[in-house]
Write an enzyme that holds these catalytic residues in place. Structure first.
Site, PDB file in Angstrom:
ATOM      1  N   SER A 135       0.863  -1.194   0.000  1.00 31.87           N
ATOM      2  CA  SER A 135       0.000   0.000   0.000  1.00 31.87           C
ATOM      3  C   SER A 135       0.891   1.232   0.000  1.00 31.87           C
ATOM      4  CB  SER A 135      -0.877   0.015   1.260  1.00 31.87           C
ATOM      5  OG  SER A 135      -1.472   1.296   1.438  1.00 31.87           O
ATOM      6  N   TYR A 148      -1.623  -0.819  10.207  1.00 29.54           N
ATOM      7  CA  TYR A 148      -1.691  -1.137   8.775  1.00 29.54           C
ATOM      8  C   TYR A 148      -0.421  -0.681   8.052  1.00 29.54           C
ATOM      9  CZ  TYR A 148      -3.763  -1.320   4.060  1.00 29.54           C
ATOM     10  OH  TYR A 148      -4.030  -1.586   2.732  1.00 29.54           O
ATOM     11  N   LYS A 152       2.313  -3.033   6.071  1.00 33.53           N
ATOM     12  CA  LYS A 152       2.619  -2.886   4.639  1.00 33.53           C
ATOM     13  C   LYS A 152       4.076  -2.460   4.431  1.00 33.53           C
ATOM     14  CE  LYS A 152      -1.511  -3.985   3.139  1.00 33.53           C
ATOM     15  NZ  LYS A 152      -1.737  -5.206   2.343  1.00 33.53           N
TER      16      LYS A 152
END
Ligand code: NAI
Length: 240
Positions: A135, A148, A152
């Protein structure tokens, strides 16, 4: 020029929804036999060259069992796409241990367990391509997404390390870093978040799952045979 994956087998985690589903359709459209592995698949089956298998990538025993079953069915992987992912957003001072662990376990641990499972097949046959769906928030960070972004960012570092480990057997390992893509994961977000993403994207639109699937198709194809350890950003210019 067309990309023809006839004769190859591709495993895609998270293939039941959003970006993963588009990757499954695109790779199958290019001629690959595709195995979609997702916690959301209820029934195992195979239609039009696409097999569906229920799998929780958090579970090491299940990953090992499914891998052995698929290999016994002649479905050793030439391609692995690690797409399964979740979000549990919250500012770091309110983030629970459970939400930290859950995101790291699926997004980073899942990719590790799947890569460990397929590596022996790819090493033995001296070919293969792995693509990890990271991401842009793993590159730039994002407010409310410490877990998150860490997962990533970790996935990108993992990609580079494994690219070095598997290079001798000519197995390539790359990442795609999507910007904001219109999927069930993002549809739940409030309108101001969507508006911000639209404003950031200099190409003037939100991404479509097909935009990511096309990048994955390129990276697993012979056209990318000299590309490994890279992160391909597909974000409509959101991060420039
Ligand atoms: P989605 O929520 O539509 O699909 C995710 C899929 O992963 C679902 O089918 C879900 O069942 C599966 N999954 C979740 N936990 C699992 C587990 N433990 N085992 C097996 N499967 C599991 O999400 P979307 O948007 O398609 O995201 C796909 C990937 O792309 C994720 O890794 C996400 O982080 C990444 N991504 C998405 C962006 C977006 O804007 N939608 C932007 C950047 C990256």
């Amino acid at each position: 020029m067309t990309i023809d994956l006839t004769g190859s087998v591709a495993w895609v985690t998270g293939g039941a929804s959003g970006i993963g589903r588009a990757i499954v359709g695109t790779l199958a459209g290019a001629g690959a036999r595709v195995v979609s592995l997702d916690i959301g698949h209820r029934d195992a089956g195979e239609t039009d060259g696409i097999a569906t298998v229920a799998l929780d990538v958090r579970d090491p025993a299940a990953v090992a069992t499914v891998t052995a079953d698929l290999a016994a069915r002649g479905l050793e992987p030439d391609v692995l796409v690690n797409d399964a992912g979740i979000t549990r957003d919250g500012v770091v001072w309110k983030l629970s241990d459970a939400d930290w662990d859950a995101v790291l376990d699926v997004n980073l641990g899942g990719a590790f367990r799947m890569t460990r499972a397929v590596a022996p097949f790819m090493r033995a046959r001296r070919r293969g391509a792995i693509v990890n769906i990271a991401s842009i928030n793993g590159l730039r960070g994002k407010f409310g997404q410490a877990n998150y972004a860490a997962s990533k960012g970790g996935l990108i570092a993992f990609t580079r390390a494994v690219a070095k480990e598997l290079a001798r057997e000519r197995v390539r390992v790359n990442a795609v870093a999507p910007g904001f893509i219109d999927t069930p994961m993002t549809r739940a977000l409030p309108e101001p978040v969507l508006a911000q993403a639209r404003a950031e994207a200099v190409l003037g639109r939100l991404g479509d799952p097909a935009d990511i699937a096309h990048a994955v198709l390129f990276l697993v194809s012979p056209l990318a045979s000299h590309i490994t350890g890279q992160v391909l950003v597909v974000d409509g210019g959101q991060t420039i």
